[in-house]
Design a protein around this motif. Structure first.
Motif, PDB file in Angstrom:
ATOM      1  N   HIS A   1      -6.574  17.930  -1.435  1.00 14.52           N
ATOM      2  CA  HIS A   1      -5.740  18.283  -1.607  1.00 14.52           C
ATOM      3  C   HIS A   1      -5.046  17.473  -2.652  1.00 14.52           C
ATOM      4  N   GLY A   2      -4.903  17.613  -4.024  1.00 12.13           N
ATOM      5  CA  GLY A   2      -4.094  16.613  -5.146  1.00 12.13           C
ATOM      6  C   GLY A   2      -5.400  16.267  -6.375  1.00 12.13           C
ATOM      7  N   GLY A   3      -5.327  14.854  -6.489  1.00 12.36           N
ATOM      8  CA  GLY A   3      -5.599  15.210  -8.116  1.00 12.36           C
ATOM      9  C   GLY A   3      -7.163  13.890  -7.348  1.00 12.36           C
ATOM     10  N   THR A   4      -7.134  13.402  -8.157  1.00 17.06           N
ATOM     11  CA  THR A   4      -8.703  13.093  -8.152  1.00 17.06           C
ATOM     12  C   THR A   4      -8.834  11.691  -9.478  1.00 17.06           C
ATOM     13  N   ALA A   5      -7.820  11.760  -9.844  1.00 17.76           N
ATOM     14  CA  ALA A   5      -7.472  10.139 -10.982  1.00 17.76           C
ATOM     15  C   ALA A   5      -7.214   8.650  -9.982  1.00 17.76           C
ATOM     16  N   GLU A   6      -8.136   7.888 -11.315  1.00 16.82           N
ATOM     17  CA  GLU A   6      -7.716   6.489 -10.390  1.00 16.82           C
ATOM     18  C   GLU A   6      -5.966   6.505  -9.955  1.00 16.82           C
ATOM     19  N   ALA A   7      -5.394   6.815 -10.989  1.00 20.11           N
ATOM     20  CA  ALA A   7      -4.163   6.031 -11.051  1.00 20.11           C
ATOM     21  C   ALA A   7      -3.335   7.058  -9.828  1.00 20.11           C
ATOM     22  N   ASP A   8      -3.502   8.243  -9.946  1.00 26.81           N
ATOM     23  CA  ASP A   8      -2.990   9.411  -8.892  1.00 26.81           C
ATOM     24  C   ASP A   8      -3.554   8.455  -7.483  1.00 26.81           C
ATOM     25  N   MET A   9      -4.561   8.118  -7.221  1.00 25.94           N
ATOM     26  CA  MET A   9      -5.315   6.538  -6.019  1.00 25.94           C
ATOM     27  C   MET A   9      -4.223   5.316  -6.069  1.00 25.94           C
ATOM     28  N   ALA A  10      -3.131   5.010  -6.741  1.00 25.54           N
ATOM     29  CA  ALA A  10      -3.437   4.493  -6.678  1.00 25.54           C
ATOM     30  C   ALA A  10      -1.211   4.299  -6.944  1.00 25.54           C
ATOM     31  N   THR A  11      -1.078   5.001  -7.322  1.00 21.50           N
ATOM     32  CA  THR A  11       0.687   4.867  -6.370  1.00 21.50           C
ATOM     33  C   THR A  11       0.978   6.273  -5.485  1.00 21.50           C
ATOM     34  N   MET A  12      -0.248   6.766  -4.642  1.00 16.99           N
ATOM     35  CA  MET A  12      -0.193   7.816  -3.687  1.00 16.99           C
ATOM     36  C   MET A  12       0.361   7.361  -2.253  1.00 16.99           C
ATOM     37  N   GLU A  13       1.003   7.781  -1.734  1.00 20.96           N
ATOM     38  CA  GLU A  13       1.284   7.668  -0.066  1.00 20.96           C
ATOM     39  C   GLU A  13       0.122   7.237   0.218  1.00 20.96           C
ATOM     40  N   LYS A  14      -0.399   6.137   0.959  1.00 25.26           N
ATOM     41  CA  LYS A  14      -2.093   6.142   1.517  1.00 25.26           C
ATOM     42  C   LYS A  14      -1.751   6.134   3.029  1.00 25.26           C
ATOM     43  N   LYS A  15      -2.349   7.375   3.158  1.00 22.23           N
ATOM     44  CA  LYS A  15      -2.558   7.632   4.212  1.00 22.23           C
ATOM     45  C   LYS A  15      -4.131   7.177   5.002  1.00 22.23           C
ATOM     46  N   GLY A  16      -4.196   7.628   6.515  1.00 20.64           N
ATOM     47  CA  GLY A  16      -5.734   7.611   6.728  1.00 20.64           C
ATOM     48  C   GLY A  16      -5.645   7.832   8.207  1.00 20.64           C
ATOM     49  N   MET A  17      -6.829   7.987   8.765  1.00 16.80           N
ATOM     50  CA  MET A  17      -7.133   8.722  10.254  1.00 16.80           C
ATOM     51  C   MET A  17      -8.685   7.655  10.668  1.00 16.80           C
ATOM     52  N   ASP A  18      -8.300   7.261  11.727  1.00 17.68           N
ATOM     53  CA  ASP A  18      -9.697   6.589  12.513  1.00 17.68           C
ATOM     54  C   ASP A  18     -10.538   7.359  13.005  1.00 17.68           C
ATOM     55  N   THR A  19     -12.413   7.546  12.743  1.00 17.84           N
ATOM     56  CA  THR A  19     -12.636   8.361  12.573  1.00 17.84           C
ATOM     57  C   THR A  19     -13.246   8.879  14.446  1.00 17.84           C
ATOM     58  N   GLY A  20     -13.321   7.485  14.364  1.00 17.81           N
ATOM     59  CA  GLY A  20     -13.861   7.081  16.246  1.00 17.81           C
ATOM     60  C   GLY A  20     -15.290   6.066  15.904  1.00 17.81           C
ATOM     61  N   LEU A  21     -15.443   6.161  14.935  1.00 19.68           N
ATOM     62  CA  LEU A  21     -17.182   5.296  14.820  1.00 19.68           C
ATOM     63  C   LEU A  21     -16.532   4.128  14.129  1.00 19.68           C
ATOM     64  N   LYS A  22     -18.360   3.149  14.209  1.00 19.46           N
ATOM     65  CA  LYS A  22     -17.646   1.907  14.255  1.00 19.46           C
ATOM     66  C   LYS A  22     -19.557   1.444  13.128  1.00 19.46           C
ATOM     67  N   VAL A  23     -19.466   0.473  12.291  1.00 17.52           N
ATOM     68  CA  VAL A  23     -20.267   0.645  11.873  1.00 17.52           C
ATOM     69  C   VAL A  23     -20.553  -1.528  12.076  1.00 17.52           C
ATOM     70  N   THR A  24     -21.584  -2.336  11.820  1.00 18.35           N
ATOM     71  CA  THR A  24     -21.530  -3.520  11.881  1.00 18.35           C
ATOM     72  C   THR A  24     -21.866  -4.327  11.238  1.00 18.35           C
ATOM     73  N   HIS A  25     -20.419  -5.423  11.773  1.00 18.82           N
ATOM     74  CA  HIS A  25     -20.147  -6.387  10.348  1.00 18.82           C
ATOM     75  C   HIS A  25     -21.810  -7.302   9.808  1.00 18.82           C
ATOM     76  N   PRO A  26     -22.135  -7.581   8.708  1.00 23.91           N
ATOM     77  CA  PRO A  26     -23.192  -7.821   8.374  1.00 23.91           C
ATOM     78  C   PRO A  26     -23.254  -9.309   9.063  1.00 23.91           C
ATOM     79  N   LEU A  27     -22.243 -10.075   9.338  1.00 22.82           N
ATOM     80  CA  LEU A  27     -22.752 -11.911   9.352  1.00 22.82           C
ATOM     81  C   LEU A  27     -21.925 -11.844  10.738  1.00 22.82           C
ATOM     82  N   THR A  28     -21.210 -11.278  11.271  1.00 21.45           N
ATOM     83  CA  THR A  28     -21.034 -11.471  12.996  1.00 21.45           C
ATOM     84  C   THR A  28     -21.447 -10.834  13.880  1.00 21.45           C
ATOM     85  N   GLY A  29     -21.836  -9.557  13.347  1.00 22.55           N
ATOM     86  CA  GLY A  29     -22.287  -8.783  14.166  1.00 22.55           C
ATOM     87  C   GLY A  29     -21.560  -7.770  14.645  1.00 22.55           C
ATOM     88  N   GLU A  30     -20.399  -7.979  14.849  1.00 26.28           N
ATOM     89  CA  GLU A  30     -19.173  -7.174  15.430  1.00 26.28           C
ATOM     90  C   GLU A  30     -19.104  -6.120  15.256  1.00 26.28           C
TER      91      GLU A  30
END
Length: 893
Positions: A301-330
Motif C-alpha cells: 500500500h502506498g506510492g511507488t515513487a522514488e521521492a516517496d521512498m526517500a521521505t516515508m518512515e522506513k520499516k522492515g522485517m527479518d525474513t529469517g533467511l541469510k545470504v553469504t558475504h562474497p568476501l568474508t563468507g559470513e
C-alpha cells in the motif's frame, strides 16, 4: 488616423488583414534562412490562463522579430488533447471526453487568435485525432519489432475500487485521489520503451546544447544519473535454492542475490541486505510466516515513487533467511524493507549502516549491527572493532561517516586503501570469484507507457494464444479509439467493449484479443514538433519537409517540463532518426530543440477566510480591496462585497486551487490584447517569475495611449519623409543619436539577450525624449518622423496590432508586414562633442563639453580655467594633470 486609442477596433482590423493576406503561412520554398519557433502546446482545459498568454507571447515576439530580420519563420500550434483530466471532466458532465475536448479546443483557439499570435494555423495538430496517432502507432510497431519496446511486469499503484493504475501524484496519504481506497502495489504486464539503451547518448549530447539553460541540462543529467560502481553477488542459502528448484512456481532462478553499489569500498561493513516486498526471496520467506505476509501486504500500500521512498518512515522485517558475504563468507541476514523498490535494479540493496545515513537509521531502529569499514581523515582508526560510543557517538549521523575521503579499516587486506584503490582491489577479487564486477549504472529507468485508461492512443498490439503479441499491420492502422464513450471511472471502458477488443490474429487468422491499454500521453507530446513540419502528410510520420525545418530553432515552455517532456522528446528524436523517419544523411538531427527558454511562473497575491471547519475559503484578488502603508506594503484587505476583513496570504502561482487567477479574456476585453502582451513582456524577463499587478496593466495601457497620441499629433500636422541627411540642431543630433542607440540596444535585447522588458524600457525613454523635443523645422519634423517610425518597428513584435495601425498612419499605403527591423545609422552614433569629467585629487568637481578633436594641451587649459578648479586651487599651481582621452581630466593639487 483616429484621435483616440481604441484597441478593440484596431485589433480586429489588424487580425482580419493578417488572415486575408495569409501573412503567417510558412513555406519551404523560401530562399530565406529558416526560423522554427515553437511554444509548448497547451492541454485543452477549457480556457487560457495567464501562463499561456506569457508563453505564447514570448514565442510570438521572437517569431515576428525574426521575420523582420529576414528569416523564413514557422510558428505552429496544436493541442495535447489526450489525458486523464478529460475523462474526469467527462464523468462530471456525463459527456464523452471527445466532445468535451473538441469544444474546449474551439474555444481556446478563438482565445489564442484574439491575442494576435502570428501562427500558421494550417499546420494545427490535435493529438486525439486518428490522423495524428496513426503514425504514433506505426512508430510503436517498428520499435516493438526492433526490441526498443518490450513487455514485462511492473509494480504499479492500483486502485482496487476504480480498477485503474494511478500516477504517483494521484496517491494521497496512501489512498486513491478519487475513490479514497487504500492503494495497492500490483505487478501487472506493461509495455516499456528501452530509453536506458540511449542513456549515454542522452547524457553526452547535453554538451551540444549550448542554447539551453545550464539549470535544465543539470536537471536532466541528474535524472539520467550515470554512476560508476560494482555489481556484487551474495549467494543464497542452499536450502532455499533446493526448495525453490522443487517448486515450478518459484520465481527464484538465480543462486545469487545481486546488488549494485557505488561504495564497494564499504563492502566489509555490510551487516544485512534488504529486499523489496515483491522480491522472490520475500515471497518465499512469507510462505509460512503470517506476520511477514501481513508486513509485505502493508508494504504494497502506498506510492511507488522514488521521492516517496526517500521521505516515508522506513520499516522492515527479518525474513529469517541469510545470504553469504562474497568476501568474508559470513552469513548476512535478509530483511524486507519498505523503502526498497522492485523496479530499481534487482530489487535489493546491501546495507552498510556505518556509512549510509538511511541504513544507519534503519539499523538504530531495529538494533542491527553497525560495523565501521571507513576511517575518516583526522579521526583515529579503530582496528577490528565496531563503532562504539567509547570513541565517538553513534546516536546521530555524522557527515564523515559517508565520506569517500577516508581509508578502509576493519577490512582485512584492504585496510589503509583509499576509495579508488579499494574499489579496484575489491572488484578484482569479486571478479575472480565470479561474484561481481565493475559496472556503469544509470538512475534512469525504462519508460513504462501502458495506461489502463480510456482517453489515450490505443496500443497497436493483438494478443493471440498461438502467436503471442502481434503488432497491428500497417494496413490496419490506425487502431481507432471509439469516441462516443462516457467513462464511469471503474477501469477502462475499452476492456468492457467486445466490439473493440474482439479481433483476429494478423498472423494465423485465429481468434485474438486487442490490447485495451492506451499509451502514456507523454508519447504524443514527444514528437508533435516533428509533425508540424509535414502537415497533411499521409505517407509517413513526416516527409522531406521535416529535413528543411528541423531542429526547432527556439523552444519555449515552463521549467516544470525541464526533465520528463524534454527528455522524452530528445529520446524520440533519436528513435525517429534511427528508424529512418528523416531519411538518409540526417545523422545531424540528433536533437530536437536547438535553443530553449524556460519561462517563469505568473504569480499573484492570495486572500482567504477561515471557515468554521478550519478550511480556507480562497477569494479572488479582483474581489478584494487592499490597504497599503506609506511604503506601498499591504497591511489589510477587505472583501468588496461585504466590507469585512479577509486574510492576506502569500504571493503564489496563479491557480484554480488558490482562486488567484486573472482571466486573460477580461484583460483583453477591457484593455486590448496588446496591453496584455506588453505587460507580460515588461513585468519581468522571461526566465523569472512574473508578479501580476493591476497597476502594471494600467501603466502598460497608458504607455500605448501615449505612443498613439504622439503619433497622431505628428500625423495631424502632415506626414513627412523620415530624416536621412541635412543640417541638424544640437538637440536634434542628440535625440537622433539616442534613437540609433535604442535601435542597437533593442536589437540586442530581443535577438540575443531575450530581455524584452529592457527593450520596452528603452522605447519608453526614447518616447519621453521625443515628447520633450520641440523643433517644428522641416528637419526637426523629419527626425520626429524617423523616431516614430522606429518606435513602431521596434515595438511591432510585442504590440503588433497597435504598430500595424501606427505604421498605416505614418506611412499611408505601406504595410507593416513588409517592413524590416530598422537599421542603425553609424553616422548618427558619431559624436562631434564629448563630455569629460573633471576631478581634483580623484574627486569629481565638474565637467567639460568639448569638441571630440580637442588636443591635450587645450583640454588642460580649459580644465584649469574651470570655475570649480580655480576655486579649489586658489591660485596655486597643480602638481600634475592627467588626461584620460574621452573620459576625464584629473588635476593633482
Amino acid at each position: 488616423m483616429q484621435s483616440n486609442y481604441h484597441p478593440a477596433s484596431l485589433e480586429q482590423e489588424a487580425q482580419k488583414h493578417w488572415d486575408d493576406s495569409g501573412a503567417f503561412t510558412a513555406t519551404e520554398s523560401s530562399d530565406k534562412p529558416k526560423y522554427y519557433c515553437l511554444s509548448m502546446f497547451p492541454y485543452p482545459s477549457g480556457k487560457l490562463h495567464m501562463g499561456h498568454v506569457r508563453n505564447y507571447t514570448i514565442g510570438d515576439v521572437l517569431s515576428r522579430y525574426h521575420r523582420m530580420k529576414g528569416f523564413n519563420v514557422m510558428q505552429p500550434m496544436g493541442w495535447d488533447a489526450f489525458g486523464l483530466p478529460a475523462e474526469n471532466a467527462a464523468q462530471a458532465h456525463n459527456v464523452p471526453p471527445a466532445a468535451w475536448t473538441y469544444d474546449n479546443i474551439n474555444y481556446m483557439r478563438r482565445q489564442l487568435q484574439s491575442l494576435g499570435l502570428g501562427i500558421d494555423w494550417s499546420r494545427e495538430v490535435t493529438t486525439c485525432t486518428p490522423e495524428y496517432y496513426r503514425w504514433e502507432q506505426w512508430l510503436f510497431t517498428r520499435l516493438f519489432e526492433k526490441g526498443i519496446i518490450y513487455k514485462k511486469t511492473s509494480s504499479v499503484n492500483w486502485d482496487p475500487v476504480d480498477h485503474t493504475v494511478l500516477a504517483n501524484e494521484q496517491v494521497i496519504d496512501g489512498r486513491g485521489w478519487r475513490s479514497g481506497a487504500l492503494v495497492e502495489k500490483r505487478e501487472i504486464p506493461m509495455y516499456f520503451f528501452r530509453i536506458t539503451q540511449y542513456a549515454d547518448e542522452l547524457l553526452n549530447d547535453l554538451d551540444t546544447l549550448s542554447g539551453w539553460p545550464e539549470q535544465v541540462k543539470t536537471m536532466q543529467a541528474n535524472w539520467i544519473g550515470k554512476s560508476f560502481g560494482c555489481e556484487i553477488g551474495f549467494r543464497i542459502e542452499d536450502r532455499v535454492l533446493s526448495s525453490a528448484a522443487a517448486d515450478p512456481q518459484s520465481a527464484i532462478l538465480n543462486p545469487v542475490l545481486k546488488v549494485y553499489t557505488t561504495r564497494a569500498d564499504t563492502l566489509m561493513g555490510v551487516t544485512f541486505v534488504a529486499v523489496a516486498a515483491e522480491h522472490p526471496l520475500a515471497t518465499y520467506a512469507a510462505q509460512n510466516n503470517a506476520a511477514l505476509t501481513a508486513f509485505i501486504e502493508d508494504c504494497k500500500h502506498g506510492g511507488t515513487a522514488e521521492a516517496d521512498m526517500a521521505t516515508m518512515e522506513k520499516k522492515g522485517m527479518d525474513t529469517g533467511l541469510k545470504v553469504t558475504h562474497p568476501l568474508t563468507g559470513e552469513q548476512v541476514p535478509v530483511w524486507v524493507g519498505n523503502y526498497v523498490l522492485m523496479g530499481y535494479g534487482e530489487g535489493a540493496v546491501m546495507a552498510v549502516p556505518a556509512h549510509d545515513e538511511r541504513d544507519f537509521g534503519f539499523a538504530k531502529k531495529y538494533n542491527l549491527p553497525i560495523k565501521q569499514s571507513i576511517a575518516a581523515k583526522g579521526v583515529a582508526e579503530i582496528s577490528n572493532s565496531p563503532l562504539t560510543t567509547h570513541h565517538f557517538s553513534t546516536d546521530a549521523w555524522q557527515e564523515w561517516y559517508g565520506t569517500k575521503e577516508g581509508v578502509c579499516t576493519n577490512s582485512g587486506k584492504y585496510n589503509g586503501l583509499a576509495y579508488d584503490q579499494a574499489v579496484d582491489a575489491i572488484a578484482a577479487d569479486l571478479a575472480a570469484k565470479g561474484l561481481g564486477e565493475k559496472k556503469v549504472q544509470f538512475r534512469l529507468r525504462d519508460w513504462g507507457i501502458s495506461r489502463q485508461r480510456y482517453w489515450g492512443c490505443p496500443i497497436p498490439i493483438i494478443h493471440c494464444k498461438t502467436c503471442g503479441d502481434v503488432p497491428v499491420p500497417d494496413d490496419q492502422l490506425p487502431v481507432v479509439l471509439p469516441e462516443n464513450v462516457v467513462p464511469d471511472g471503474a477501469g477502462s471502458p475499452l476492456a468492457k467493449m467486445p466490439e473493440f477488443y474482439e479481433t483476429t490474429c494478423p498472423k494465423c487468422g485465429g481468434e485474438a484479443r486487442r490490447e485495451t491499454d492506451t499509451m502514456d500521453t507523454f508519447v504524443e507530446s514527444s514528437w508533435y514538433y516533428a509533425r508540424y513540419t509535414s502537415p497533411g502528410c499521409t505517407t509517413g510520420l513526416v516527409d522531406e519537409r521535416a529535413r528543411h525545418w528541423l531542429p526547432v530553432d527556439q523552444y519555449i515552455g515552463g521549467i516544470e517540463h525541464a526533465i520528463l517532456h524534454l527528455l522524452y522528446a530528445r529520446f524520440f528524436q533519436k528513435l525517429m532518426r534511427d528508424v529512418g523517419v528523416f531519411g538518409e544523411g540526417t545523422e545531424h538531427l540528433a536533437e530536437p530543440f536547438k535553443n530553449l527558454i524556460t519561462q517563469g511562473m505568473v504569480i499573484a497575491p492570495t486572500f482567504f477566510r477561515l471557515e468554521a471547519n478550519g478550511k480556507k475559503l480562497w477569494i479572488n484578488p479582483a474581489e478584494v480591496d487592499v490597504v497599503n502603508d506609506e511604503r506601498g506594503r499591504p497591511v489589510g484587505a477587505t472583501l468588496r462585497a461585504d466590507g469585512q476583513p479577509v486574510i492576506i496570504g502569500g504571493t503564489e502561482k496563479m491557480s484554480k486551487s488558490k482562486n488567484n487567477g486573472v482571466d486573460p479574456q477580461a484583460i483583453i476585453d477591457e484593455y486590448g490584447a496588446d496591453t496584455a502582451r506588453l505587460f507580460m513582456m515588461f513585468a519581468a524577463p522571461p526566465e523569472q517569475s512574473l508578479e501580476w499587478s493591476d497597476a502594471g496593466v494600467e501603466g502598460s495601457f497608458r504607455f500605448l495611449k501615449r505612443v498613439w497620441k504622439a503619433t497622431h499629433d505628428h500625423v495631424e500636422q502632415g506626414v513627412v519623409t523620415a530624416f536621412s541627411s541635412g543640417e541638424l540642431t544640437a538637440a536634434a543630433k542628440t535625440l537622433r543619436r539616442q534613437l540609433h542607440q535604442t535601435i542597437q540596444k533593442v536589437d540586442d535585447d530581443i535577438g540575443r539577450r531575450k530581455t524584452f522588458n529592457t527593450a520596452i524600457a528603452a522605447n519608453m525613454e526614447l518616447l519621453n525624449a521625443l515628447v520633450k523635443f520641440d523643433d517644428k523645422s522641416d528637419n526637426g519634423r523629419a527626425v520626429a518622423q524617423e523616431i516614430l517610425e522606429a518606435i513602431a518597428l521596434m515595438l511591432n513584435p510585442i504590440v503588433p496590432h497597435t504598430c500595424q495601425a501606427l505604421w498605416a498612419g505614418l506611412r499611408p499605403g505601406s504595410d507593416m508586414l513588409d517592413q524590416s527591423y530598422p537599421a542603425v545609422d553609424p553616422a548618427a552614433l558619431a559624436q562631434d562633442e564629448i563630455e569629460l569629467m573633471i576631478q581634483i585629487n580623484g574627486k569629481l568637481r565638474g565637467s567639460l563639453t568639448v569638441a571630440k578633436t580637442t588636443d591635450k594641451a587645450t583640454l588642460e587649459q580649459l580644465a584649469l580655467a574651470h570655475e570649480a578648479v580655480q576655486k579649489q586651487l586658489a591660485g596655486a599651481a597643480p602638481t600634475k594633470i592627467i588626461v584620460v582621452p574621452g573620459r576625464l581630466i584629473n588635476i593633482v593639487a
